[in-house]
Write a protein that holds these residues in place. Structure first.
Motif, PDB file in Angstrom:
ATOM      1  N   MET A   1      12.021   3.007  12.153  1.00 51.73           N
ATOM      2  CA  MET A   1      11.050   1.786  12.599  1.00 51.73           C
ATOM      3  C   MET A   1      10.125   1.500  11.139  1.00 51.73           C
ATOM      4  O   MET A   1       9.759   2.479  10.596  1.00 51.73           O
ATOM      5  CB  MET A   1       9.987   2.472  13.638  1.00 51.73           C
ATOM      6  N   ALA A   2       9.974   0.467  10.892  1.00 52.93           N
ATOM      7  CA  ALA A   2       9.334   0.230   9.701  1.00 52.93           C
ATOM      8  C   ALA A   2       7.780   0.226   9.659  1.00 52.93           C
ATOM      9  O   ALA A   2       7.407   0.021  10.904  1.00 52.93           O
ATOM     10  CB  ALA A   2       9.603  -1.490   9.276  1.00 52.93           C
ATOM     11  N   PRO A   3       7.184   0.469   8.515  1.00 51.25           N
ATOM     12  CA  PRO A   3       5.878   0.749   8.541  1.00 51.25           C
ATOM     13  C   PRO A   3       5.208  -0.660   8.762  1.00 51.25           C
ATOM     14  O   PRO A   3       5.611  -1.441   8.033  1.00 51.25           O
ATOM     15  CB  PRO A   3       5.589   1.438   7.440  1.00 51.25           C
ATOM     16  N   THR A   4       3.978  -0.558   9.397  1.00 53.47           N
ATOM     17  CA  THR A   4       3.176  -1.742   9.692  1.00 53.47           C
ATOM     18  C   THR A   4       2.041  -1.475   8.488  1.00 53.47           C
ATOM     19  O   THR A   4       1.691  -0.629   7.889  1.00 53.47           O
ATOM     20  CB  THR A   4       2.651  -1.893  11.048  1.00 53.47           C
ATOM     21  N   LEU A   5       1.329  -2.740   8.458  1.00 50.78           N
ATOM     22  CA  LEU A   5       0.047  -2.776   7.607  1.00 50.78           C
ATOM     23  C   LEU A   5      -1.035  -3.093   8.299  1.00 50.78           C
ATOM     24  O   LEU A   5      -2.058  -3.199   7.559  1.00 50.78           O
ATOM     25  CB  LEU A   5       0.459  -4.044   6.590  1.00 50.78           C
ATOM     26  N   ASP A   6      -0.900  -2.992   9.766  1.00 54.80           N
ATOM     27  CA  ASP A   6      -2.137  -3.359  10.284  1.00 54.80           C
ATOM     28  C   ASP A   6      -3.260  -2.296  10.086  1.00 54.80           C
ATOM     29  O   ASP A   6      -3.197  -1.082  10.026  1.00 54.80           O
ATOM     30  CB  ASP A   6      -2.034  -3.463  11.876  1.00 54.80           C
ATOM     31  N   GLY A   7      -4.578  -2.857   9.653  1.00 56.27           N
ATOM     32  CA  GLY A   7      -5.479  -1.967   9.216  1.00 56.27           C
ATOM     33  C   GLY A   7      -5.576  -1.591   7.862  1.00 56.27           C
ATOM     34  O   GLY A   7      -6.653  -0.988   7.606  1.00 56.27           O
ATOM     35  N   GLU A  27       9.035  -3.983  -4.751  1.00 58.67           N
ATOM     36  CA  GLU A  27      10.218  -3.943  -4.209  1.00 58.67           C
ATOM     37  C   GLU A  27      10.477  -2.886  -2.944  1.00 58.67           C
ATOM     38  O   GLU A  27      11.089  -3.189  -1.977  1.00 58.67           O
ATOM     39  CB  GLU A  27      11.398  -3.630  -5.135  1.00 58.67           C
ATOM     40  N   ALA A  28      10.011  -1.654  -3.125  1.00 69.38           N
ATOM     41  CA  ALA A  28      10.306  -0.789  -2.249  1.00 69.38           C
ATOM     42  C   ALA A  28       9.249  -1.013  -0.845  1.00 69.38           C
ATOM     43  O   ALA A  28       9.722  -0.812   0.081  1.00 69.38           O
ATOM     44  CB  ALA A  28       9.673   0.702  -2.723  1.00 69.38           C
ATOM     45  N   ALA A  29       7.879  -1.460  -1.171  1.00 69.13           N
ATOM     46  CA  ALA A  29       7.154  -1.826  -0.013  1.00 69.13           C
ATOM     47  C   ALA A  29       7.937  -2.990   0.765  1.00 69.13           C
ATOM     48  O   ALA A  29       7.811  -3.271   1.961  1.00 69.13           O
ATOM     49  CB  ALA A  29       5.882  -2.169  -0.470  1.00 69.13           C
ATOM     50  N   ALA A  30       8.569  -4.040  -0.072  1.00 69.36           N
ATOM     51  CA  ALA A  30       8.927  -5.203   0.689  1.00 69.36           C
ATOM     52  C   ALA A  30      10.168  -4.743   1.453  1.00 69.36           C
ATOM     53  O   ALA A  30      10.299  -5.279   2.276  1.00 69.36           O
ATOM     54  CB  ALA A  30       9.320  -6.148  -0.510  1.00 69.36           C
ATOM     55  N   ARG A  31      11.199  -3.866   1.072  1.00 70.21           N
ATOM     56  CA  ARG A  31      12.172  -3.577   1.782  1.00 70.21           C
ATOM     57  C   ARG A  31      11.712  -2.701   2.873  1.00 70.21           C
ATOM     58  O   ARG A  31      12.513  -2.707   3.960  1.00 70.21           O
ATOM     59  CB  ARG A  31      13.039  -2.323   0.912  1.00 70.21           C
ATOM     60  N   SER A  32      10.686  -1.980   2.972  1.00 66.00           N
ATOM     61  CA  SER A  32      10.028  -1.102   4.107  1.00 66.00           C
ATOM     62  C   SER A  32       9.451  -2.060   5.037  1.00 66.00           C
ATOM     63  O   SER A  32       9.619  -1.736   6.265  1.00 66.00           O
ATOM     64  CB  SER A  32       9.286   0.006   3.676  1.00 66.00           C
ATOM     65  N   THR A  33       8.718  -3.156   4.550  1.00 64.69           N
ATOM     66  CA  THR A  33       8.116  -4.096   5.426  1.00 64.69           C
ATOM     67  C   THR A  33       8.727  -5.474   5.847  1.00 64.69           C
ATOM     68  O   THR A  33       8.092  -5.993   6.917  1.00 64.69           O
ATOM     69  CB  THR A  33       6.699  -4.237   5.045  1.00 64.69           C
ATOM     70  N   GLY A  34       9.868  -5.583   5.167  1.00 67.89           N
ATOM     71  CA  GLY A  34      10.291  -6.854   5.454  1.00 67.89           C
ATOM     72  C   GLY A  34       9.353  -8.263   4.799  1.00 67.89           C
ATOM     73  O   GLY A  34       9.734  -9.579   5.113  1.00 67.89           O
ATOM     74  N   ARG A  35       8.367  -7.749   4.227  1.00 73.42           N
ATOM     75  CA  ARG A  35       7.542  -8.714   3.529  1.00 73.42           C
ATOM     76  C   ARG A  35       7.979  -9.322   2.230  1.00 73.42           C
ATOM     77  O   ARG A  35       8.384  -8.506   1.457  1.00 73.42           O
ATOM     78  CB  ARG A  35       6.037  -8.498   3.537  1.00 73.42           C
ATOM     79  N   PRO A  36       7.678 -10.165   1.568  1.00 70.95           N
ATOM     80  CA  PRO A  36       7.754 -10.656   0.068  1.00 70.95           C
ATOM     81  C   PRO A  36       7.313  -9.776  -0.863  1.00 70.95           C
ATOM     82  O   PRO A  36       6.207  -9.640  -0.649  1.00 70.95           O
ATOM     83  CB  PRO A  36       7.660 -12.010   0.065  1.00 70.95           C
ATOM     84  N   PRO A  37       7.722  -9.197  -1.938  1.00 72.82           N
ATOM     85  CA  PRO A  37       7.241  -8.297  -2.959  1.00 72.82           C
ATOM     86  C   PRO A  37       6.101  -9.195  -3.526  1.00 72.82           C
ATOM     87  O   PRO A  37       5.177  -8.333  -3.716  1.00 72.82           O
ATOM     88  CB  PRO A  37       8.290  -8.518  -4.050  1.00 72.82           C
ATOM     89  N   GLU A  38       5.788 -10.562  -3.765  1.00 75.68           N
ATOM     90  CA  GLU A  38       4.796 -10.997  -4.216  1.00 75.68           C
ATOM     91  C   GLU A  38       3.468 -10.850  -3.292  1.00 75.68           C
ATOM     92  O   GLU A  38       2.418 -11.267  -3.651  1.00 75.68           O
ATOM     93  CB  GLU A  38       4.887 -12.335  -4.642  1.00 75.68           C
ATOM     94  N   GLU A  39       3.481 -10.475  -1.910  1.00 75.65           N
ATOM     95  CA  GLU A  39       2.440 -10.053  -1.133  1.00 75.65           C
ATOM     96  C   GLU A  39       1.935  -8.659  -1.774  1.00 75.65           C
ATOM     97  O   GLU A  39       0.458  -8.677  -1.027  1.00 75.65           O
ATOM     98  CB  GLU A  39       2.979 -10.045   0.208  1.00 75.65           C
TER      99      GLU A  39
END
Length: 81
Positions: free
Chosen positions: A1-7, A62-74
């Motif tokens: 399960m990918a980590p979420t960024l809620d909160g 890049e690692a956070a983008a792979r883990s969350t599915g969000r673009p790296p520029e976020e």
């Protein structure tokens, strides 16, 4: 399960940014043999390696983008010792 960024705290995006910016803190947990190991505070299980501190923010993005599915520029990365 990918980590979420809620909160998690969001950074301030420039007016032209199409996506919200998510602030991440990367702590250098090890420095040896010209490599740096970083642990991301917001994702305790995510550990990243970089060959220099200058490359660390992009490696974390890049690692956070792979883990969350969000673009790296976020991701806005702050490296700390």
């Amino acid at each position: 399960m990918a980590p979420t960024l809620d909160g998690y705290r969001r950074g301030t995006a420039p007016a032209s940014a199409p996506h919200p910016v998510i602030a991440l803190t990367a702590l250098v947990t090890r420095a040896a043999d010209r490599w740096f190991e970083l642990q991301i505070t917001q994702f305790p299980d995510l550990v990243v390696q970089a060959s220099s501190l200058g490359e660390a923010p992009q490696a974390v993005r890049e690692a956070a983008a792979r883990s969350t599915g969000r673009p790296p520029e976020e991701f806005d990365v702050h490296v700390q010792w």
